[in-house]
Design a protein around this motif. Structure first.
Motif, mmCIF file in Angstrom:
data_model
loop_
_atom_site.group_PDB
_atom_site.id
_atom_site.type_symbol
_atom_site.label_atom_id
_atom_site.label_comp_id
_atom_site.label_asym_id
_atom_site.label_seq_id
_atom_site.Cartn_x
_atom_site.Cartn_y
_atom_site.Cartn_z
ATOM 1 N N ARG B 46 0.835 -1.205 0.000
ATOM 2 C CA ARG B 46 0.000 0.000 0.000
ATOM 3 C C ARG B 46 0.873 1.260 0.000
ATOM 4 O O ARG B 46 1.935 1.278 0.621
ATOM 5 C CB ARG B 46 -0.890 0.033 1.252
ATOM 6 C CG ARG B 46 -1.886 -1.103 1.362
ATOM 7 C CD ARG B 46 -3.026 -0.962 0.378
ATOM 8 N NE ARG B 46 -3.988 -2.052 0.512
ATOM 9 C CZ ARG B 46 -3.949 -3.180 -0.199
ATOM 10 N NH1 ARG B 46 -2.982 -3.376 -1.078
ATOM 11 N NH2 ARG B 46 -4.859 -4.111 -0.027
ATOM 12 N N ASP B 47 0.372 2.334 -0.665
ATOM 13 C CA ASP B 47 1.085 3.612 -0.603
ATOM 14 C C ASP B 47 0.951 4.232 0.787
ATOM 15 O O ASP B 47 1.877 4.852 1.284
ATOM 16 C CB ASP B 47 0.534 4.590 -1.651
ATOM 17 C CG ASP B 47 0.960 4.192 -3.059
ATOM 18 O OD1 ASP B 47 1.954 3.441 -3.167
ATOM 19 O OD2 ASP B 47 0.304 4.618 -4.028
ATOM 20 N N ASN B 48 -0.230 4.119 1.385
ATOM 21 C CA ASN B 48 -0.470 4.605 2.747
ATOM 22 C C ASN B 48 -0.023 6.052 2.933
ATOM 23 O O ASN B 48 0.769 6.352 3.831
ATOM 24 C CB ASN B 48 0.264 3.677 3.733
ATOM 25 C CG ASN B 48 -0.189 3.879 5.169
ATOM 26 O OD1 ASN B 48 -1.285 4.388 5.415
ATOM 27 N ND2 ASN B 48 0.663 3.505 6.106
ATOM 28 N N PRO B 49 -0.516 6.993 2.098
ATOM 29 C CA PRO B 49 0.002 8.357 2.139
ATOM 30 C C PRO B 49 -0.511 9.150 3.343
ATOM 31 O O PRO B 49 -1.588 8.843 3.876
ATOM 32 C CB PRO B 49 -0.553 8.970 0.851
ATOM 33 C CG PRO B 49 -1.833 8.230 0.622
ATOM 34 C CD PRO B 49 -1.588 6.824 1.105
#
Lengths: 416, 95
Positions: B46-49
Motif C-alpha cells: 500500500r502507498d499509505n500516504p
C-alpha cells in the motif's frame, strides 16, 4: 548513578541536590556504527540491548520529537503473551520473561505489575478456542489457566454473568500478564543506553536516506548528514512515510486506535479484563482511573484522534460485561497511530537495501512487545541474522504465502 | 465524519464499511506476464500516504453502493465522493 532505596533516603536528607540528568543531550557525530531512527520504546530498547547485551558501542538514536512522544506514551500499558501461532507466541513469551527481569536489569522503576489478564468467553465454541490457545501458550513456556463460571464468580463478582445476549461462561487467564508504567519503560531504556555511550539525539528528523547502488550508508537529517554502517528504522505509526524516503512500499496501513481513562475510583478491577464477544479491554491504573480501549476506527489516518462511533462501540462493550462502570465519568480520551500490517503481525527484518533494516507493523500490540522487539532487533543488527524467536517476522512473508494471521481474517488490515 | 453520498446526500460514516485504498479497483490481468508479482503488490502493498487518499467505502447500512471517497488522512476532511461504479467504468472495467 545507580538508583536504590538508600540513595533516595540520603538525597532526601540532603535536599535532593545530588540528582543528575538521566541522559545527555549530545550533538550528532559524523559517523556511527548503528543509527536507530525513532526514539520510542522499541528504538530505545534496541539501543539499550545493542549497547548492554551485544557490545555495540558507537550507536545513535535519532528522534524527530522528544523520546517517548509516540505510542509508548499513548497505549493502555498491558503486557501479556497469550498468542497462539508458532511465529508469534515464543516471541511474546520472550518479551514477558524480559519484562519480569526488566527493572533489576536496567535499574529503573517501571512499575511492572503482574496483576493478571483475563479473556472472557461467552459460548461453548469460544471456550474450545481458548482451550486450544491456552495449550499453545503452555507449549511455548507461557502460563495459562482456564476458569469456569464458578471460579470467575469468586474472582470477579461484578461481571454481568447472566447478560441475555453475551452471558459470561468463563475465561482464559494468564496470571503473569499485567500492566507496566509505560513512560518509565522509555526513560529506563534511554538511561541504560545513554550510560553505555549511546547518543540520544532529540529534535532530529530523518529527511532522507543516503542510498547508492543498493547500499545505505547514512541518513539526511534536520541536523545534517550522518554516516552509519547500519541504519535501523523503528518508527511504527509512520513506517510507510519514512520507508517511502528509501523508495519502499510496505504491507502496512496507518490507523488510529483510541484509548480512554475514567475518573479515579477505589480499587474495583483486579487485573486486565477483556470482552470476548466484542472488542473491549480494561484495567485500573494505580491512580484509580479505569484505562480502557477497543477497536481501531477502521479508516486510514495519521491524525492522532478518532471519531465518536468508536467511542460508543467501546463503551457498549464495557457495559456488556461490567454495567457498574456506567456510573463512572470519562476523564480523557486520545488516539495513537498504528502500523496495521496485512496479517496483524510485525516485522523485524533486513530490507533489500544493504545496511537498511526495518522494525514495524506492530498493529495495536507494540507495547507488550517492547523488550523482545528491542532484543531481537539488536540481535539482527549485531549478528546479521534473526533471533530464533523472530525468524518468521519477515517482510517477504506475504510473497511466500507465510502469513502470521492470528485472527484468521486475511489481508485486510482494519480487521486485525 | 459525514460522507456526502452522490445519491443519498450526507450520511454518517458509521453507516459504512471501509475497504481501503481505491487502487483495489485496478485488479491486475491474471493472464499478463509477471501476474504473480503484480497480484502480490496488488493484494499486499500500500502507498499509505499522509494527506490525500482515495479509498473505497461500502454503504453497508444504506443502499449497498460502493463509493470512492477522496479524504485527507491528516485532517479527516472529505474532498470528493464518487460512485465506485462510475470510477470503474471510466477505467474500462466491467466491459
Amino acid at each position: 548513578m545507580r538508583y536504590s532505596a538508600l540513595k533516595i533516603f540520603t538525597e532526601g536528607l540532603t535536599g535532593n541536590k545530588g540528582w543528575k540528568p538521566v541522559w545527555r543531550e549530545p550533538e550528532p557525530k559524523k559517523e556511527y556504527d548503528v543509527i536507530i531512527v525513532g526514539g520510542g520504546g522499541h528504538g530505545l530498547a534496541t539501543a539499550y540491548y545493542l549497547s548492554n547485551k551485544f557490545g555495540v558501542k558507537n550507536v545513535a538514536v535519532l528522534e524527530k520529537g522528544w523520546i517517548g512522544s509516540g505510542n509508548v506514551g499513548r497505549n493502555t500499558t498491558i503486557i501479556r503473551s497469550n498468542y497462539m501461532l508458532p511465529g508469534n507466541e515464543p516471541f511474546y513469551e520472550l518479551s514477558m520473561k524480559l519484562w519480569e527481569g526488566l527493572e533489576q536489569d536496567f535499574n529503573y522503576n517501571a512499575m511492572v505489575s503482574q496483576r493478571g489478564i483475563l479473556n472472557l468467553y461467552h459460548t461453548d465454541p469460544q471456550r474450545d478456542a481458548y482451550v486450544r490457545r491456552g495449550n499453545a501458550m503452555l507449549m511455548a513456556g507461557a502460563d495459562a489457566v482456564l476458569l469456569d463460571q464458578d471460579q470467575l464468580r469468586e474472582e470477579c463478582p461484578f461481571l454481568d454473568f447472566d447478560n441475555a445476549r453475551f452471558p459470561i461462561k468463563g475465561g482464559l487467564a494468564q496470571r503473569r500478564g499485567g500492566t507496566v508504567r509505560h513512560d518509565a519503560v522509555a526513560w529506563g531504556y534511554a538511561r541504560g543506553a545513554d550510560a553505555k555511550g549511546v547518543d540520544i539525539i532529540q529534535n532530529c528528523e530523518v529527511t532522507g536516506f543516503d542510498i547508492e547502488n543498493g547500499v545505505c550508508r547514512g541518513v539526511e537529517t534536520s541536523k545534517g548528514s550522518i554516516k552509519a554502517k547500519k541504519i535501523a528504522v523503528c518508527v511504527a505509526g509512520s513506517s510507510s512515510r519514512v520507508m517511502a524516503k528509501a523508495g519502499m512500499r510496505l504491507p502496512i496501513e496507518s490507523h488510529v486506535l483510541q484509548a480512554f481513562v475514567s475518573e479515579g475510583l477505589k480499587p474495583v478491577i483486579p487485573g486486565v479484563i477483556t470482552f470476548g464477544a466484542g472488542h473491549f479491554y480494561v484495567s485500573q491504573s494505580d491512580k484509580g482511573g479505569l484505562v480502557f480501549g477497543g477497536d481501531i476506527d477502521g479508516y486510514n489516518t495519521y491524525a492522532q484522534r478518532g471519531n465518536l462511533p468508536v467511542v460508543e462501540d467501546v463503551c457498549e462493550g464495557g457495559m456488556a460485561i461490567m454495567p457498574m462502570i456506567g456510573r463512572a465519568r470519562l476523564l480523557r480520551s486520545w488516539g495513537g497511530i498504528m502500523d496495521m500490517s496485512m496479517d496483524g503481525s510485525p516485522f523485524i527484518d533486513k530490507t533489500h537495501i544493504e545496511g537498511l533494516h526495518f522494525n514495524g507493523g506492530w498493529c495495536y500490540g507494540g507495547f507488550k512487545a517492547t523488550p523482545a522487539s528491542g532484543y531481537c532487533y539488536a540481535h539482527l543488527l549485531a549478528k546479521g541474522e534473526p533471533h530464533e524467536v523472530a525468524t518468521e517476522m519477515r517482510l517477504d512473508r506475504f510473497e511466500r504465502g507465510a502469513m502470521i494471521d492470528e485472527k484468521g481474517v486475511g489481508s485486510q488490515p482494519n480487521l486485525h | 465524519m459525514i460522507i456526502n453520498h452522490p445519491l443519498l446526500g450526507p450520511r454518517d460514516a458509521a453507516e459504512f464499511y471501509v475497504m481501503g485504498d481505491a487502487d483495489l479497483i485496478n485488479r491486475p490481468d491474471p493472464d499478463a506476464e509477471g501476474a504473480a508479482e503484480a497480484f502480490y503488490e496488488y493484494a499486499y502493498l500500500r502507498d499509505n500516504p499522509a494527506g490525500e487518499h482515495r479509498e473505497l467505502w461500502y454503504h453497508e447500512q444504506g443502499d449497498r453502493s460502493w463509493l470512492v471517497v477522496t479524504r485527507s488522512t491528516l485532517t479527516h476532511e472529505i474532498m470528493n465522493v464518487e460512485m465506485a461504479r462510475d470510477v470503474a467504468l471510466a477505467k474500462g472495467r466491467g466491459q
